[in-house]
Design a protein around this motif. Sequence first.
Motif, short mmCIF file in Angstrom:
data_model
loop_
_atom_site.label_atom_id
_atom_site.label_comp_id
_atom_site.label_asym_id
_atom_site.label_seq_id
_atom_site.Cartn_x
_atom_site.Cartn_y
_atom_site.Cartn_z
N UNK A 113 -5.38 -3.86 1.57
CA UNK A 113 -4.54 -4.56 2.56
C UNK A 113 -4.48 -6.05 2.31
N UNK A 114 -5.58 -6.63 1.84
CA UNK A 114 -5.60 -8.07 1.59
C UNK A 114 -4.66 -8.46 0.46
N UNK A 115 -4.29 -7.48 -0.37
CA UNK A 115 -3.40 -7.77 -1.50
C UNK A 115 -1.92 -7.73 -1.11
N UNK A 116 -1.62 -7.37 0.13
CA UNK A 116 -0.22 -7.22 0.51
C UNK A 116 0.55 -8.53 0.39
N UNK A 117 -0.14 -9.65 0.58
CA UNK A 117 0.54 -10.94 0.54
C UNK A 117 0.52 -11.56 -0.85
N UNK A 118 -0.14 -10.90 -1.80
CA UNK A 118 -0.16 -11.36 -3.19
C UNK A 118 -0.31 -10.13 -4.07
N UNK A 119 0.73 -9.30 -4.08
CA UNK A 119 0.66 -8.00 -4.74
C UNK A 119 0.44 -8.15 -6.23
N UNK A 120 -0.49 -7.36 -6.75
CA UNK A 120 -0.80 -7.38 -8.17
C UNK A 120 -0.15 -6.20 -8.87
N UNK A 121 0.04 -6.34 -10.16
CA UNK A 121 0.67 -5.30 -10.96
C UNK A 121 -0.14 -4.00 -10.91
N UNK A 122 0.56 -2.89 -10.75
CA UNK A 122 -0.08 -1.57 -10.78
C UNK A 122 -0.24 -1.16 -12.24
N UNK A 123 -1.48 -0.89 -12.64
CA UNK A 123 -1.74 -0.55 -14.03
C UNK A 123 -2.12 0.92 -14.21
N UNK A 124 -2.48 1.61 -13.10
CA UNK A 124 -2.77 3.04 -13.24
C UNK A 124 -1.47 3.82 -13.41
N UNK A 125 -1.60 5.07 -13.83
CA UNK A 125 -0.43 5.90 -14.08
C UNK A 125 0.44 5.98 -12.83
N UNK A 126 1.74 5.84 -13.01
CA UNK A 126 2.64 5.84 -11.87
C UNK A 126 4.02 6.33 -12.28
N UNK A 134 0.82 -1.21 0.00
CA UNK A 134 0.00 0.00 0.00
C UNK A 134 0.86 1.26 0.00
N UNK A 135 1.96 1.24 0.76
CA UNK A 135 2.81 2.43 0.81
C UNK A 135 3.55 2.64 -0.50
N UNK A 136 4.01 1.56 -1.13
CA UNK A 136 4.67 1.70 -2.43
C UNK A 136 3.69 2.20 -3.49
N UNK A 137 2.47 1.71 -3.41
CA UNK A 137 1.45 2.18 -4.35
C UNK A 137 1.20 3.67 -4.15
N UNK A 138 1.13 4.10 -2.88
CA UNK A 138 0.94 5.51 -2.61
C UNK A 138 2.10 6.36 -3.09
N UNK A 139 3.33 5.88 -2.86
CA UNK A 139 4.52 6.63 -3.26
C UNK A 139 4.63 6.78 -4.77
N UNK A 140 4.25 5.74 -5.50
CA UNK A 140 4.48 5.75 -6.94
C UNK A 140 3.30 6.26 -7.75
#
Length: 239
Positions: A128-141, A112-118
């Motif tokens: 939060x439930x995705x923290x143990x199986x992180x999915x690819x970020x597809x929105x602008x970053x 969640x913090x990396x998603x927020x930073x980028x």
Amino acid sequence: MNVKDLVHLKMLSFNYILLNFFFSCKDSNEFQLFPNENTDPKCWIKPSFKRVVILIVDALRYDFATYNKSLPSSQALPYQNKMPVFNEMLEDNPRQSRLYPFIADAPTTTMQRLKGLTTGSLPTFIDASNNFASEEIIEDNLIDQIVKHGKHMIMLGDDTWGSLFPGRFLRQHLYPSFNVMDLHTVDNGVLDHLQNELSGSDWDVIVGHFLGVDHCGHRYGPNHAEMANKLMQLNEEIR
């Protein structure tokens, strides 16, 4: 209008002023994160640096980084005054150094913090439930913008980056991040590759993500000799 709306409005207004007073583009949509051969030179600020190294010390609390000269070493808690390198930077290069406290919104798990930073977005408890199986970020970053403009990135450390941004890095040396009993594998992996990568000439951005402080906090807490050892190790490496 609530306070959050007002803050967003002020941020938008500030960005609009920057674009109109510091850039000569008639249309602010012409502004680009990185220049290329088609960029109007009047719409771009000359970069101050050609390359960037970003070192992330996960879970580095503000009071871990501050330095109290009046505190005798015999009275210091295990996490106090163990990273004087930041104070040295502030004193030796005051115009180039800053130390700010930052209060992170919950949840504060890594994904969640990396998603927020980028991406600039606010993390949510649904994520939060995705923290143990992180999915690819597809929105602008930020990572995709860097790569899109022909820059090359090298990623070292926490393997969450590889899950969030697969295929984006020129090279990556990533290590499992969920064994909180292990204080050293990820950090040593960063250190094993950092100097070698720094000596190369094919990169524009290097990110090194250390996890030892975070794992030490989970396993022992801040008031433990292992926390002092980990902070002192990173202090020497950053120096």
